[in-house]
Design an enzyme around this catalytic site. Structure first.
Site, mmCIF file in Angstrom:
data_model
loop_
_atom_site.group_PDB
_atom_site.id
_atom_site.type_symbol
_atom_site.label_atom_id
_atom_site.label_comp_id
_atom_site.label_asym_id
_atom_site.label_seq_id
_atom_site.Cartn_x
_atom_site.Cartn_y
_atom_site.Cartn_z
ATOM 1 N N ARG A 1 0.847 -1.193 0.000
ATOM 2 C CA ARG A 1 0.000 0.000 0.000
ATOM 3 C C ARG A 1 0.881 1.241 0.000
ATOM 4 N NH1 ARG A 1 -0.386 1.483 5.516
ATOM 5 N NH2 ARG A 1 -2.187 2.790 5.110
ATOM 6 N N ARG B 1 -3.397 10.389 2.615
ATOM 7 C CA ARG B 1 -4.328 10.903 3.623
ATOM 8 C C ARG B 1 -5.192 11.977 2.978
ATOM 9 N NH1 ARG B 1 -0.049 11.886 8.515
ATOM 10 N NH2 ARG B 1 0.600 9.718 8.754
ATOM 11 N N ARG C 1 19.496 -4.253 2.671
ATOM 12 C CA ARG C 1 19.861 -2.949 2.143
ATOM 13 C C ARG C 1 20.697 -2.242 3.198
ATOM 14 N NH1 ARG C 1 16.423 1.204 1.347
ATOM 15 N NH2 ARG C 1 14.662 0.269 2.420
ATOM 16 N N ARG D 1 17.501 11.452 0.917
ATOM 17 C CA ARG D 1 17.000 12.501 1.814
ATOM 18 C C ARG D 1 18.144 13.188 2.542
ATOM 19 N NH1 ARG D 1 13.891 8.742 6.337
ATOM 20 N NH2 ARG D 1 15.502 7.166 6.494
ATOM 21 N N GLU E 1 21.640 11.037 2.806
ATOM 22 C CA GLU E 1 21.488 9.582 2.932
ATOM 23 C C GLU E 1 21.420 8.945 1.543
ATOM 24 O OE1 GLU E 1 18.635 8.217 5.865
ATOM 25 O OE2 GLU E 1 18.050 6.565 4.554
ATOM 26 N N TYR F 1 12.723 -6.116 10.147
ATOM 27 C CA TYR F 1 12.881 -4.719 10.505
ATOM 28 C C TYR F 1 12.088 -4.460 11.775
ATOM 29 C CZ TYR F 1 12.889 0.195 10.972
ATOM 30 O OH TYR F 1 13.071 1.445 11.518
ATOM 31 N N ASP G 1 11.258 -1.501 14.686
ATOM 32 C CA ASP G 1 11.454 -0.189 15.278
ATOM 33 C C ASP G 1 11.941 -0.399 16.709
ATOM 34 O OD1 ASP G 1 10.953 1.861 13.450
ATOM 35 O OD2 ASP G 1 8.785 1.538 13.556
HETATM 36 P P1 FDA Z 1 20.941 -3.283 16.739
HETATM 37 O O1 FDA Z 1 21.390 -3.423 15.356
HETATM 38 O O2 FDA Z 1 20.677 -1.933 17.264
HETATM 39 O O3 FDA Z 1 22.057 -3.934 17.690
HETATM 40 C C1 FDA Z 1 22.734 -5.121 17.378
HETATM 41 C C2 FDA Z 1 24.129 -5.032 17.967
HETATM 42 O O4 FDA Z 1 24.757 -6.315 17.841
HETATM 43 C C3 FDA Z 1 25.029 -4.049 17.245
HETATM 44 O O5 FDA Z 1 25.529 -3.102 18.175
HETATM 45 C C4 FDA Z 1 26.144 -4.924 16.667
HETATM 46 O O6 FDA Z 1 27.405 -4.292 16.688
HETATM 47 C C5 FDA Z 1 26.120 -6.119 17.607
HETATM 48 N N1 FDA Z 1 26.684 -7.327 17.001
HETATM 49 C C6 FDA Z 1 26.333 -7.897 15.826
HETATM 50 N N2 FDA Z 1 27.098 -8.990 15.587
HETATM 51 C C7 FDA Z 1 27.937 -9.118 16.654
HETATM 52 C C8 FDA Z 1 28.984 -10.039 16.982
HETATM 53 N N3 FDA Z 1 29.304 -11.049 16.188
HETATM 54 N N4 FDA Z 1 29.634 -9.854 18.145
HETATM 55 C C9 FDA Z 1 29.339 -8.820 18.972
HETATM 56 N N5 FDA Z 1 28.374 -7.920 18.696
HETATM 57 C C10 FDA Z 1 27.675 -8.065 17.554
HETATM 58 N N6 FDA Z 1 13.617 2.612 14.957
HETATM 59 C C11 FDA Z 1 12.694 3.502 15.403
HETATM 60 O O7 FDA Z 1 11.932 3.188 16.306
HETATM 61 N N7 FDA Z 1 12.645 4.756 14.861
HETATM 62 C C12 FDA Z 1 13.482 5.161 13.874
HETATM 63 O O8 FDA Z 1 13.394 6.300 13.408
HETATM 64 C C13 FDA Z 1 14.447 4.240 13.399
HETATM 65 N N8 FDA Z 1 15.314 4.582 12.416
HETATM 66 C C14 FDA Z 1 16.197 3.656 11.907
HETATM 67 C C15 FDA Z 1 17.045 3.999 10.871
HETATM 68 C C16 FDA Z 1 17.921 3.050 10.350
HETATM 69 C C17 FDA Z 1 18.832 3.426 9.220
HETATM 70 C C18 FDA Z 1 17.934 1.735 10.876
HETATM 71 C C19 FDA Z 1 18.823 0.673 10.298
HETATM 72 C C20 FDA Z 1 17.114 1.410 11.930
HETATM 73 C C21 FDA Z 1 16.233 2.358 12.456
HETATM 74 N N9 FDA Z 1 15.403 2.055 13.521
HETATM 75 C C22 FDA Z 1 14.487 2.964 13.977
HETATM 76 C C23 FDA Z 1 15.446 0.706 14.107
HETATM 77 C C24 FDA Z 1 16.324 0.615 15.330
HETATM 78 O O9 FDA Z 1 17.660 0.920 15.003
HETATM 79 C C25 FDA Z 1 16.174 -0.832 15.821
HETATM 80 O O10 FDA Z 1 14.946 -0.980 16.437
HETATM 81 C C26 FDA Z 1 17.181 -1.232 16.782
HETATM 82 O O11 FDA Z 1 18.418 -1.126 16.146
HETATM 83 C C27 FDA Z 1 16.926 -2.671 17.152
HETATM 84 O O12 FDA Z 1 17.813 -3.010 18.094
HETATM 85 P P2 FDA Z 1 18.556 -4.386 18.050
HETATM 86 O O13 FDA Z 1 19.151 -4.501 19.416
HETATM 87 O O14 FDA Z 1 17.725 -5.482 17.560
HETATM 88 O O15 FDA Z 1 19.699 -4.229 16.917
#
Ligand code: FDA
Length: 389
Positions: free
Chosen positions: A176, A180, A258, A289, A312, A360, A362
């Site tokens: 979708r 709005r 990506r 953006r 970006e 993905y 948030d």
């Molecule tokens: P996250 O990726 O944060 O943490 C995983 C950690 O594991 C990393 O620090 C990494 O270094 C570590 N790791 C991986 N492999 C490892 C290894 N082998 N050994 C040791 N450490 C390791 N959400 C939202 O609510 N509003 C928003 O506006 C945005 N905007 C946004 C923009 C972009 C570009 C992205 C990619 C994501 C967002 N998000 C977001 C999502 C938000 O970043 C997401 O919810 C959190 O990252 C999730 O947290 P996690 O702990 O799952 O992963």
């Protein structure tokens, strides 16, 4: 001998929520490992050196949720500002409000249509491909909102996001395109929204600030070390929030992601674009953006002499790139099912978070799902002897 009751791999919101709960509620000794030089995963932010303006190092992070439990939980560690996210888009030398709303439509068609009139016009334009079954994203976009709006605001933007002509992208990527039929251009519809008053890093550090939590940075789980895989597997439970395909040495193939490239610039002016995010939906700009970080915190007394912007760029991730958004093709979904089977076989390891589940999430979803994993699996394991699986 492992000097912890629980090892958490990854200090993002998922990992830290588990660590905080396990330490505070169960009194467990938790080691949190991260291969980066900082905690917080992708939500990490820091003050840009020259201006002191807080920048989100891995792309803009806006906090929003309608989940009462998550809202109560996060408020234990930070207060939130009253920031409400709004996005604009710069098309052919004119700026429009996003997501597409009645303001966008009336500006675009140089009209003063009522909601009913606008709905009728968009339905008529979308009718161009009525009754067909679109096989690519381009046709799907036209069928959803009509050619004029699709070609102005979606076509090239999506092409840039995927570095692929939308005619060559599967229709299934979009189900979708929200339009709005009122003038509401608030980006999120959630009950609660705001930014952490003293920044993401202060919030994240408070979650980890517990005598039972040991944070070990610059440490990869797959390399030898006190809490590396070879030292801890089978000794203590592990919560793994890194990429699931990496854990199994890509045995079922690479999952596709990506990634984004961010180009930061400090400009010697007070205000570059007048808002926090401006989209660039035309083909002539390579970026998708521009973020201007001072606008995330209008309440702060930032310098008037300079501003920080970030362009970006978006592309398919290759090995070694940061995985950001799951591509999620049907091929990926097949691989994911195979990885999930493998994960079930890892008896004392739980997979969670964005990378561990190839979803993905948030921030509020990552925190919510960590709270559920704590309640349903970790707590029963440590308090009642239930198996951790
Ligand atoms: P996250 O990726 O944060 O943490 C995983 C950690 O594991 C990393 O620090 C990494 O270094 C570590 N790791 C991986 N492999 C490892 C290894 N082998 N050994 C040791 N450490 C390791 N959400 C939202 O609510 N509003 C928003 O506006 C945005 N905007 C946004 C923009 C972009 C570009 C992205 C990619 C994501 C967002 N998000 C977001 C999502 C938000 O970043 C997401 O919810 C959190 O990252 C999730 O947290 P996690 O702990 O799952 O992963």
């Amino acid at each position: 001998f492992v000097n912890a009751d629980l090892v958490v791999v990854g200090s993002g919101f998922f990992g830290l929520t588990i660590a905080e709960r396990a330490a505070t509620e169960l009194g467990l000794k938790v080691a949190v490992l991260d291969r980066r030089h900082h905690i917080g995963g992708n939500a990490y932010s820091e003050n840009e050196a020259q201006t002191g303006i807080e920048v989100h190092r891995y792309g803009a992070h806006l906090f929003h949720t309608s989940n009462e439990r998550v809202w109560e939980y996060v408020n234990r560690f930070t207060k939130f500002t009253s920031y409400q996210h709004k996005v604009y888009t710069s098309h052919k030398g004119e700026v429009y409000p996003m997501p597409i709303n009645l303001g966008t439509i009336n500006q675009f068609f140089r009209s003063a249509m009522s909601p009913t009139e606008a709905k009728a016009l968009i339905a008529e334009q979308a009718g161009e491909l009525a009754g067909t079954d679109p096989q690519n994203l381009n046709d799907k976009g036209i069928q959803l909102i009509g050619r004029p709006l699709y070609e102005a605001f979606i076509k090239h933007y999506t092409g840039k996001q995927w570095q692929t002509d939308p005619k060559d992208l599967p229709a299934e990527i979009i189900s979708r395109l929200p339009v709005r039929y009122n003038y509401d251009n608030r980006y999120f519809n959630d009950t609660y929204e705001g930014l952490p008053v003293d920044g993401y890093t202060a919030w994240i550090e408070r979650m980890a600030d517990h005598p039972n939590i040991e944070v070990v940075l610059n440490s990869d789980f797959f390399e030898d070390g006190e809490y590396g895989r070879s030292s801890v597997l089978g000794q203590v439970p592990v919560i793994y929030t890194g990429p699931v395909d990496r854990y199994f040495d890509y045995a079922e193939g690479d999952l596709s992601w990506r990634t984004i490239d961010l180009e930061e610039e400090v400009l010697p002016i007070e205000d570059f674009q007048g808002c926090s995010v401006m989209n660039y939906p035309d083909a002539d700009a390579a970026f998708t953006r521009i973020h201007e970080f001072r606008h995330f915190h209008p309440e702060r007394d930032y310098t008037k002499d300079a501003t920080v912007i970030m362009r970006e760029f978006s592309r398919f991730a290759e090995k070694g790139d940061e995985p950001y958004y799951p591509v999620n093709t049907s091929d990926d979904r097949q691989k994911l099912l195979a990885y999930r089977d493998l994960a079930k076989g890892e008896k004392s390891v739980l997979f969670g978070g964005r990378l561990g589940t190839y979803k993905y999430l948030d921030m509020h979803m990552a925190i919510g799902s960590a709270l559920s994993m704590f309640d349903n699996k970790i707590k029963p394991h440590f308090t009642g002897g239930a198996k951790l699986e």
